[in-house]
Structure formats: C-alpha cells, structure tokens
Design a protein around this motif. Structure first.
Motif, PDB file in Angstrom:
ATOM      1  N   ALA A 281      -6.610  -0.995  -6.768  1.00 51.77           N
ATOM      2  CA  ALA A 281      -6.149  -2.052  -7.680  1.00 51.77           C
ATOM      3  C   ALA A 281      -4.665  -1.907  -7.969  1.00 51.77           C
ATOM      4  CB  ALA A 281      -6.953  -1.988  -8.980  1.00 51.77           C
ATOM      5  N   TRP A 282      -4.206  -0.675  -8.105  1.00 57.45           N
ATOM      6  CA  TRP A 282      -2.771  -0.421  -8.316  1.00 57.45           C
ATOM      7  C   TRP A 282      -1.961  -0.931  -7.137  1.00 57.45           C
ATOM      8  CZ3 TRP A 282      -0.239   5.108  -8.101  1.00 57.45           C
ATOM      9  CH2 TRP A 282       1.120   4.998  -8.462  1.00 57.45           C
ATOM     10  N   LEU A 283      -2.429  -0.642  -5.925  1.00 59.61           N
ATOM     11  CA  LEU A 283      -1.717  -1.103  -4.727  1.00 59.61           C
ATOM     12  C   LEU A 283      -1.705  -2.630  -4.628  1.00 59.61           C
ATOM     13  CD1 LEU A 283      -0.281  -0.486  -2.078  1.00 59.61           C
ATOM     14  CD2 LEU A 283      -2.530  -0.276  -0.988  1.00 59.61           C
ATOM     15  N   VAL A 284      -2.831  -3.267  -4.931  1.00 57.65           N
ATOM     16  CA  VAL A 284      -2.884  -4.735  -4.878  1.00 57.65           C
ATOM     17  C   VAL A 284      -1.945  -5.340  -5.913  1.00 57.65           C
ATOM     18  CG1 VAL A 284      -4.387  -6.736  -5.215  1.00 57.65           C
ATOM     19  CG2 VAL A 284      -5.213  -4.754  -3.932  1.00 57.65           C
ATOM     20  N   ALA A 285      -1.935  -4.774  -7.117  1.00 49.83           N
ATOM     21  CA  ALA A 285      -1.045  -5.293  -8.157  1.00 49.83           C
ATOM     22  C   ALA A 285       0.417  -5.131  -7.766  1.00 49.83           C
ATOM     23  CB  ALA A 285      -1.320  -4.580  -9.484  1.00 49.83           C
ATOM     24  N   GLN A 286       0.768  -3.976  -7.199  1.00 50.22           N
ATOM     25  CA  GLN A 286       2.149  -3.770  -6.783  1.00 50.22           C
ATOM     26  C   GLN A 286       2.519  -4.704  -5.625  1.00 50.22           C
ATOM     27  OE1 GLN A 286       4.544  -1.965  -8.147  1.00 50.22           O
ATOM     28  NE2 GLN A 286       3.203  -1.232  -9.775  1.00 50.22           N
ATOM     29  N   GLY A 287       1.586  -4.968  -4.736  1.00 49.26           N
ATOM     30  CA  GLY A 287       1.869  -5.922  -3.664  1.00 49.26           C
ATOM     31  C   GLY A 287       2.119  -7.320  -4.196  1.00 49.26           C
ATOM     32  N   PHE A 288       1.346  -7.737  -5.187  1.00 48.69           N
ATOM     33  CA  PHE A 288       1.585  -9.061  -5.775  1.00 48.69           C
ATOM     34  C   PHE A 288       2.905  -9.088  -6.532  1.00 48.69           C
ATOM     35  CE2 PHE A 288       1.200 -12.079  -9.280  1.00 48.69           C
ATOM     36  CZ  PHE A 288       0.933 -13.246  -8.572  1.00 48.69           C
ATOM     37  N   LEU A 289       3.237  -8.005  -7.224  1.00 44.59           N
ATOM     38  CA  LEU A 289       4.526  -7.948  -7.917  1.00 44.59           C
ATOM     39  C   LEU A 289       5.684  -8.000  -6.925  1.00 44.59           C
ATOM     40  CD1 LEU A 289       3.818  -5.264 -10.677  1.00 44.59           C
ATOM     41  CD2 LEU A 289       3.904  -7.753 -10.926  1.00 44.59           C
ATOM     42  N   PHE A 290       5.488  -7.407  -5.755  1.00 42.77           N
ATOM     43  CA  PHE A 290       6.512  -7.497  -4.717  1.00 42.77           C
ATOM     44  C   PHE A 290       6.744  -8.948  -4.295  1.00 42.77           C
ATOM     45  CE2 PHE A 290       6.789  -7.949  -0.032  1.00 42.77           C
ATOM     46  CZ  PHE A 290       8.127  -7.640   0.127  1.00 42.77           C
ATOM     47  N   LEU A 291       5.671  -9.707  -4.139  1.00 48.75           N
ATOM     48  CA  LEU A 291       5.808 -11.117  -3.767  1.00 48.75           C
ATOM     49  C   LEU A 291       6.507 -11.914  -4.867  1.00 48.75           C
ATOM     50  CD1 LEU A 291       2.304 -11.746  -2.145  1.00 48.75           C
ATOM     51  CD2 LEU A 291       4.481 -11.293  -0.999  1.00 48.75           C
ATOM     52  N   THR A 292       6.163 -11.645  -6.133  1.00 48.98           N
ATOM     53  CA  THR A 292       6.827 -12.371  -7.231  1.00 48.98           C
ATOM     54  C   THR A 292       8.288 -11.964  -7.356  1.00 48.98           C
ATOM     55  OG1 THR A 292       6.017 -10.706  -8.779  1.00 48.98           O
ATOM     56  CG2 THR A 292       4.684 -12.700  -8.496  1.00 48.98           C
ATOM     57  N   ASP A 293       8.603 -10.696  -7.063  1.00 46.46           N
ATOM     58  CA  ASP A 293      10.010 -10.274  -7.085  1.00 46.46           C
ATOM     59  C   ASP A 293      10.826 -11.044  -6.053  1.00 46.46           C
ATOM     60  OD1 ASP A 293       9.606  -8.497  -9.115  1.00 46.46           O
ATOM     61  OD2 ASP A 293       9.340  -6.760  -7.801  1.00 46.46           O
TER      62      ASP A 293
ATOM     63  N   ASP B 254      16.794  -7.504   2.549  1.00 47.02           N
ATOM     64  CA  ASP B 254      16.709  -6.987   1.183  1.00 47.02           C
ATOM     65  C   ASP B 254      15.272  -6.750   0.742  1.00 47.02           C
ATOM     66  OD1 ASP B 254      19.438  -7.103   1.040  1.00 47.02           O
ATOM     67  OD2 ASP B 254      19.486  -9.086   0.081  1.00 47.02           O
ATOM     68  N   TRP B 255      14.346  -7.546   1.284  1.00 44.24           N
ATOM     69  CA  TRP B 255      12.968  -7.434   0.828  1.00 44.24           C
ATOM     70  C   TRP B 255      12.354  -6.084   1.172  1.00 44.24           C
ATOM     71  CZ3 TRP B 255       9.494  -6.293   4.569  1.00 44.24           C
ATOM     72  CH2 TRP B 255       9.810  -6.624   5.890  1.00 44.24           C
ATOM     73  N   ALA B 256      12.842  -5.437   2.242  1.00 47.54           N
ATOM     74  CA  ALA B 256      12.274  -4.143   2.620  1.00 47.54           C
ATOM     75  C   ALA B 256      12.525  -3.092   1.543  1.00 47.54           C
ATOM     76  CB  ALA B 256      12.855  -3.699   3.956  1.00 47.54           C
ATOM     77  N   GLY B 257      13.704  -3.103   0.953  1.00 47.09           N
ATOM     78  CA  GLY B 257      13.984  -2.167  -0.133  1.00 47.09           C
ATOM     79  C   GLY B 257      13.076  -2.390  -1.328  1.00 47.09           C
ATOM     80  N   ILE B 258      12.804  -3.650  -1.659  1.00 44.03           N
ATOM     81  CA  ILE B 258      11.894  -3.948  -2.774  1.00 44.03           C
ATOM     82  C   ILE B 258      10.484  -3.484  -2.440  1.00 44.03           C
ATOM     83  CG2 ILE B 258      10.992  -5.778  -4.245  1.00 44.03           C
ATOM     84  CD1 ILE B 258      13.455  -7.402  -3.606  1.00 44.03           C
ATOM     85  N   LEU B 259      10.069  -3.653  -1.171  1.00 39.10           N
ATOM     86  CA  LEU B 259       8.738  -3.204  -0.760  1.00 39.10           C
ATOM     87  C   LEU B 259       8.588  -1.703  -0.910  1.00 39.10           C
ATOM     88  CD1 LEU B 259       6.016  -3.959   0.493  1.00 39.10           C
ATOM     89  CD2 LEU B 259       7.063  -3.651   2.748  1.00 39.10           C
ATOM     90  N   ILE B 260       9.614  -0.953  -0.551  1.00 38.08           N
ATOM     91  CA  ILE B 260       9.561   0.506  -0.713  1.00 38.08           C
ATOM     92  C   ILE B 260       9.430   0.878  -2.182  1.00 38.08           C
ATOM     93  CG2 ILE B 260      10.867   2.637  -0.419  1.00 38.08           C
ATOM     94  CD1 ILE B 260      12.070   1.471   2.096  1.00 38.08           C
ATOM     95  N   GLU B 261      10.211   0.227  -3.017  1.00 32.74           N
ATOM     96  CA  GLU B 261      10.176   0.543  -4.446  1.00 32.74           C
ATOM     97  C   GLU B 261       8.801   0.281  -5.045  1.00 32.74           C
ATOM     98  OE1 GLU B 261      12.469   1.835  -6.422  1.00 32.74           O
ATOM     99  OE2 GLU B 261      13.994   2.041  -4.858  1.00 32.74           O
ATOM    100  N   ARG B 262       8.148  -0.780  -4.616  1.00 35.91           N
ATOM    101  CA  ARG B 262       6.874  -1.188  -5.207  1.00 35.91           C
ATOM    102  C   ARG B 262       5.676  -0.415  -4.665  1.00 35.91           C
ATOM    103  NH1 ARG B 262       6.937  -3.585 -10.080  1.00 35.91           N
ATOM    104  NH2 ARG B 262       8.454  -5.282 -10.192  1.00 35.91           N
ATOM    105  N   THR B 263       5.633  -0.167  -3.390  1.00 35.48           N
ATOM    106  CA  THR B 263       4.396   0.330  -2.761  1.00 35.48           C
ATOM    107  C   THR B 263       4.473   1.773  -2.302  1.00 35.48           C
ATOM    108  OG1 THR B 263       5.133  -0.491  -0.588  1.00 35.48           O
ATOM    109  CG2 THR B 263       3.853  -2.002  -1.981  1.00 35.48           C
ATOM    110  N   ARG B 264       5.571   2.482  -2.538  1.00 36.03           N
ATOM    111  CA  ARG B 264       5.692   3.854  -2.031  1.00 36.03           C
ATOM    112  C   ARG B 264       4.602   4.750  -2.603  1.00 36.03           C
ATOM    113  NH1 ARG B 264      11.035   6.468  -3.836  1.00 36.03           N
ATOM    114  NH2 ARG B 264      11.863   4.942  -2.346  1.00 36.03           N
ATOM    115  N   TRP B 265       4.531   4.878  -3.899  1.00 40.33           N
ATOM    116  CA  TRP B 265       3.578   5.795  -4.508  1.00 40.33           C
ATOM    117  C   TRP B 265       2.147   5.286  -4.468  1.00 40.33           C
ATOM    118  CZ3 TRP B 265       4.716  10.599  -4.931  1.00 40.33           C
ATOM    119  CH2 TRP B 265       6.041  10.989  -5.110  1.00 40.33           C
TER     120      TRP B 265
END
Length: 431
Positions: free
Chosen positions: A93-105, A41-52
């Motif tokens: 910074a956007w990518l780092v923030a989205q990566g951290f949000l992925f971990l918290t998700d 399931d985590w792969a789908g969340i990773l795509i949602e967060r870091t795609r753009w």
C-alpha cells in the motif's frame, strides 16, 4: 538438534544473501534511473518517491522466502507467515500510494503559480491536492480492510456486517455526519472552482490568502501572519469574497472629505503626476470624481487600479499620502473646517441687521470661487453663480442663522459676530 542448527544456519545465510541481493538490485536500478534523470526530470522524482518502498518490499519478500525455504514445516511458522503477509500488504500500500503521488507530482509540476496569469494553474493544483489526499485515504482504508480480513474472526464478522450493510451505513452516516459533510465539501470546493490555493479572499472580516485545502478544513493565511482555519462547509454555506476568482487585477478607491473651496481640476492634475511616479499603478484606470457635495464637505473619490490586492493596498496608501501632502502645501483652504460666525445679540434685539465687525482671516467662499474656477475648470455660469441675477438668487438661500448670547460679557467680547456653520462654502457653487 543438528537439524535445527542447520535450519537456522541456512536461514541466516539466506537472509544475508537476500539483503545483499536487494541492495545490489536497488543500486543497479538507481544507477539506471539516475542516468535517465539527467535527461528527464521525472526520473529524479520517481527515485525520491519509490526508493525506500521498493527496497522495503524486496527485503520483506526475500525474508519471507528465506523463512519458507529454511523451515518447510508450515505449522511451525504459521504465525510468522501471517506477520509477513500483513507487512507485505502494508508495504505494498505504501508503494502504491507513493506511485500515485509521483503521478500527481508530475501533474503539479506542469502548472506554475509563479507567473502573472496563474488562475488555471492554481485551479489545477487545488484539484490535484484534493485528489491525492482522497486517494491516499482510500488506499490506507483498503489496506487496513485487507489486513483485517486476513484474520478468521474478523472475516466472519465482516460477512455478518455485509449482510446488514444498510443498517450499518445509516448508523455510520448519522455518527459521522459532520465529518462526511466536510469531506464532501472539500471535494466540492476542489472541483467547483469556488476557491483555489493562493486565492485572495475576505472571510470573517479578515483579508488573506488560501494556503491549504484539505478534506475537512481550509487554511487561510492572514495579512498579519496569522492563520485562520475554517471547515470546508464554511465556504459552501456562507458568503465570502474572492478577489482573484477570474483575475488578480483589482480596482480600489481613495476618498476625501474636503472643504467646498477645493479645486478638483488641480487635484486631478496632481493625481496624474503622482501615478506617473510609481510602479504600483498598472495604467488601466484612474478617475477623480466629486461623488457627494452636501452639508459642510465635498467628497472626492479617486479610483486606481493595480495588478493584485497587496499592490492595490500599497497604491491606495501611497496616493492618499501624496494627496494629503499636496493639499497641505498648495490648498490649505481645502482642508475640512467648521465655520462659526458670532452675532450681536443687542443688535438683533433692537431689530437691526447684524454687522460684521471683524474681517475673516480667510477669504470667503464667494471671493475664492472665481480663483478656483480659473485654476480648475474655467468660468461657468450656473443657477447660483456667474451672473448678477444668480448672485441675488444665491443671497435668498444663504441667509445667516444668528445665535444670540445672553451673557453681556460674552456679547461685548464677540460683538458684531455671527454664527454660520457650513453655509459659506455652499454659497460658492450651489445651495
């Protein structure tokens, strides 16, 4: 002219190649991650967060490389280089923030709040939400600081500010005292476990649930769909009620002021039938007690339990309604009344004892007492009831208080009546 045309033509071709390469790379990576997402399931969340963010970063880097390759003279594209540097810092910074949000998700998904015992899950979710907001704010502040320090003038100003950091910190602390206080209060609430998301609280006399905890405020959803927004410092400086601090199970009370002729035993039996017919009661506790018996009324208190606060409110309303209907049907004499017995003023003036000329439409408390005992808890001998000596003793404490009317017409109309307020009921069971 020919060299400039060739340079721009090479730049356009490089841009097209870079754009195509970025989309090809992102498509290949997306296919790989989507294949993994079928099992994880985590792969789908990773795509949602870091795609753009990833696509944007690759595109900006490709364009920057294209500019450097097409225009080797750095002096002509110095401003463009600076712009690309700023954009890369922002997108990074956007990518780092989205990566951290992925971990918290991922952390939040581990804790479900749609279960019965969700106290630990609510605490973890509250802490993760505060941490993610705090980290995102720190990332944004650092990115802005790095961008500012790319300018030479700001870099020189920064050196002077760092030299006087003590004075600057004092001035900033005084200027942003309330903001910093709320921020620290928000962090304190997240890790002190005083309140959590979805907790039931009583604040400012209002009942509601904690919907959101930010770094500066707490949003409480009230029972009537209103929203009460309070600063975080409110919950660290003022008392409040938390009904789900350790558990969502609650105990509630339903109180009645009834006449002395009520039968607590029969009322207790009916309470059992009422609770057996509803699913609102969780079966932990049920109590019916006479908590007060002074003046003209008897106070009956019913204690019931439920799994949470909304269910308890509905259960209390249900029990109250059922008991009121039962009293109206089976024990109308138990309804609270005010007794008035008019006295003959002429007889009192002549020194004669007042005589009752009209029989009461209701049975007196003394005649109703044995029936209540038989229907309720059985015959009991007490200080003022149950034996002839007790009855004589009771007469000494229950003498009528006559009220003499001076109006002759009223005296003739209400002849031989006396006034007694709340005393007849007291004769049945005590002083």
């Amino acid at each position: 002219m020919t060299s400039n045309f060739q340079a721009w033509l090479g730049f356009v071709l490089a841009v097209l190649v870079i754009v195509a390469a970025v989309f090809v790379i992102s498509a290949v990576v997306s296919l790989i991650v989507r294949a993994v997402a079928r099992q994880r399931d985590w792969a789908g969340i990773l795509i949602e967060r870091t795609r753009w963010p990833v696509r944007s970063l690759l595109l900006v880097l490709g364009l920057w490389i294209s500019v450097l390759a097409a225009f080797p003279d750095r002096r002509r594209v110095e401003a463009i280089d600076h712009v690309f540097l700023i954009v890369v810092i922002a997108v990074g910074a956007w990518l780092v923030a989205q990566g951290f949000l992925f971990l918290t998700d991922l952390g939040i998904r581990r804790y479900r709040v749609d279960v019965a015992d969700n106290r630990v899950a609510r605490r973890a979710r509250t802490q993760l939400q505060i941490v993610r907001r705090l980290v995102v704010v720190v990332i944004v502040v650092l990115a802005l600081g790095i961008i500012l320090f790319t300018f030479d003038a700001v870099r020189a100003l920064g050196a002077s500010v760092l030299a006087s950091a003590g004075i600057a910190s004092i001035v900033a602390g005084l200027a942003a005292q309330s903001v910093l206080a709320n921020m620290f209060a928000g962090v304190q609430l997240a890790f002190s476990d005083a309140i959590r998301v979805d907790d039931v609280v009583i604040v400012e006399g209002e009942w509601g649930r904690i919907e959101e905890i930010t770094l500066n405020s707490v949003v409480v959803g009230l029972w009537d769909d209103r929203r009460l927004v309070l600063p975080c410092t409110y919950f660290t400086t003022k008392p409040f009620q938390n009904w789900t601090r350790t558990s969502s199970q609650l105990l509630g009370a339903v109180e009645f002021d009834l006449d002395w002729r009520v039968s607590p035993g029969e009322m207790r039996e009916h309470l059992d039938h009422v609770l057996e017919r509803t699913e609102l009661w969780d079966g932990r506790a049920k109590v019916l007690q006479v908590t007060d018996a002074v003046g003209s009324y008897v106070r009956v208190r019913i204690l019931v339990t439920a799994v949470d606060a909304p269910t308890l409110f509905d259960l209390r309303c249900y029990v109250r309604e059922e008991m009121v209907h039962w009293i109206q049907r089976t024990q109308p004499e138990a309804q609270p009344v005010q007794r008035v017995l008019m006295a003959d003023g002429r007889a009192d003036a002549a020194g004669e004892a007042p005589r009752s000329s009209r029989p009461s439409s209701r049975p007196s408390a003394r005649t109703a007492a044995p029936a209540d005992h038989e229907a309720g808890d059985g015959d009991r001998a007490g200080l003022f009831t149950g034996t002839p000596e007790a009855e004589e003793r009771a007469m000494a404490f229950t003498q009528a208080i006559p009220i003499v009317r001076s109006d002759d017409e009223a005296t003739e109309r209400f002849d031989d009546d006396r006034v007694r307020v709340g005393a007849v009921g007291a004769n049945a069971d005590g002083p």
